[in-house]
Design an enzyme around this catalytic site. Sequence first.
Site, PDB file in Angstrom:
ATOM      1  CD  GLU A   1       6.439  18.518   3.604  1.00 13.13           C
ATOM      2  OE1 GLU A   1       6.440  18.713   2.378  1.00 13.13           O
ATOM      3  OE2 GLU A   1       6.911  19.352   4.423  1.00 13.13           O
TER       4      GLU A   1
ATOM      5  NE  ARG B   1       6.482  21.282   6.400  1.00  9.14           N
ATOM      6  CZ  ARG B   1       5.623  22.079   5.784  1.00  9.14           C
ATOM      7  NH1 ARG B   1       4.918  22.957   6.457  1.00  9.14           N
ATOM      8  NH2 ARG B   1       5.440  21.988   4.467  1.00  9.14           N
TER       9      ARG B   1
ATOM     10  CG  ASP C   1      13.140  20.761  -4.372  1.00  9.30           C
ATOM     11  OD1 ASP C   1      12.913  19.574  -4.067  1.00  9.30           O
ATOM     12  OD2 ASP C   1      12.500  21.711  -3.890  1.00  9.30           O
TER      13      ASP C   1
ATOM     14  CD  GLU D   1      11.642  27.642  -1.730  1.00  9.92           C
ATOM     15  OE1 GLU D   1      11.326  26.677  -1.010  1.00  9.92           O
ATOM     16  OE2 GLU D   1      10.839  28.564  -2.025  1.00  9.92           O
TER      17      GLU D   1
ATOM     18  CB  THR E   1      15.429  21.220   2.801  1.00  9.58           C
ATOM     19  OG1 THR E   1      15.001  21.839   1.595  1.00  9.58           O
ATOM     20  CG2 THR E   1      14.327  20.321   3.350  1.00  9.58           C
TER      21      THR E   1
END
Length: 669
Positions: free
Chosen positions: A300, A304, A433, A569, A658
């Site tokens: 994360e 980010r 994913d 998404e 992502t």
Amino acid sequence: MYSGAAAGPPRRDFISVTLGPEEAVGVGGYNNSKAWRRRSCWRKWKQLSRLQRSIILFLFAFLAVCGVISYTSMGEAWKSITNKSLDEQEQEIPRLKLENPAVLPAPQKGDANHGDYPELSLQKPPKLPHVRRGPSNLQIKAPQRDTRLKTRHDTMRVVEELVEVDKVEKTEKSIISWRGAVIEPEQNTESPSNKITEPEKPSSVEAEDQKEPVPINERQLAVIEAFRHAWKGYKDFAWGHDELKPLSKSYSEWFGLGLTLIDALDTMWILGLKEEFEEARKWVENDLVFDKNVDVNLFESTIRILGGLLSTYHLSGDSLFLEKAKDIGNRLMPAFKTPSKIPYSDVNIGRGTAHPPRWTSDSTVAEVTSIQLEFRELSRLTGDEKFQKAVDEVMKHVHTLSGKNDGLVPMFINTNSGQFTHLGVYTLGARADSYYEYLLKQWIQGGKKENELLEDYMRAIEGVKKHLLQRSEPRKLTFVGELAHGHFSAKMDHLVCFLPGTLALGAHNGLAADHMKLAETLIETCYQMYAQVETGLSPEIVHFNLHAQKGHKDVEIKPADRHNLLRPETVESLFYMYRFTGDKKYQDWGWEILQNFNRYTRVPTGGYTSINNVQNPSNPEPRDKMESFFLGETLKYMFLLFSDDVDLINLDKYIFNTEAHPLPIWVPA
């Protein structure tokens, strides 16, 4: 006989002519003078009949007209040849300079401003003309002119043509391998970590005809208004903290590093929100400190914080963001100090220690294989190979592991042994994913040279087709389910809706054409996950009906799965599909989703909230939390979806991580 007249003088048989002295030959006679010639020609002209004179005059007029026409035609042709010759000479110069033009030039100074945008209602505007080209709207004044450069998005036509010629030449030399994927022969499949260089400098070649800006349309203005409303809540009640709690007008902390603010930096730049960006930059400069005794999640924090800082550096050219990126990047490196080189999930960025979660020694596969874009780019910018070397070792190790099922990977990997665990469960949802997403995106980022990544991606898509695709009833929607120890489950996470966009991106980059067909069917399914729900918002997880039942829709929702977290998404994939096809239905679907976000998740005092129940329009049960990715991803993809400017984050020059932070595609070696 002649009679009646007297006889006259005798008849003369000759004529007598008297010449003046000036006309006598030899004595002032013919001397070829102009005056004599004019009188002689005029006498001859007068001796002609009227018909003859008319014919001669007509011929002279006809010849004169033909002469004028011929002169004009020859002049234009000569002018065209001259100009063409000059153009060829001018183009020859950049051809020498730009033989391998940079896909993304290094940032340079920016000085364009964006004005404020008025508040507006959310009524559906009339359809706007579909403009396929235009310059970027990204340029606003960089905060520090002397130390920062802006990225140049007005890519010159000559550069585009040269790149296109280069692509054609390479394609002609390519071979087809692995189920239709284009693979270059004799390519170096080594990690590019040994070839790290500083970013390319921008070319000095200027475009002869600058493209006119594509104007911001009403739907984009609605996104700007939504962002400002969300930002107002964050600024008023959660400034400098990780996440806004809009209902209680407070905040929540995860790492204590201002996640929402950092996630939103490049979104503000792209939307042209100069004042908001400047204010956030000051916080980063003065208040963002990583020397804290706090545990952060490697994945994360990478996608980010590191991704957000790198992206903002590239868009704004502000070296402050690169320095902060170096700082957090170095502090995350202890995570890779494991026996297997598979990183731990958690890092204490103040103490320089790392560890797995308390309850297990496993890391999720998605987390350890979805940090590569960011660390590789950090190495490229700094020239320090350690960042890329660490993440490339992870990918090489996973490439060799057993336990895959036709390219599909399990969800967990052990940091001590380096082996997959919990074998037999395969999904494209949570915990796996972005592994598939980053296989393709690393291959694109690195200039399409690392064939192991491409092969793993292509095998995985074939595995999806073989094991995970099914069709629902009654509308026969194609969806991606899950496989657990040989048993198929018709369960699909909303997270899986990243896949249509990824498939479309692969097809755009030369992979199998049937990937785009699959993308088109899957994005229809993702849209129906919204359209078949009472609020028009998708739940976190759906189950599809495999057998027709009277009165039943394709989508079934279990009580535990009916929450909506403002996820991006589906909108992400809508953006890719619209960018590559130009089909405006994707814009219309995104517009419906934005309106429903405003209808059911917007908090009047500022901010948007997650909701617990997408099936109850009268009471969607707000959760009092605005995830940082709503500003970092969802609204950013909305704005890009509604734009007809293909140079607004050009997908041949940028790759999104992502968390929707655009990073440059590297210059081919």
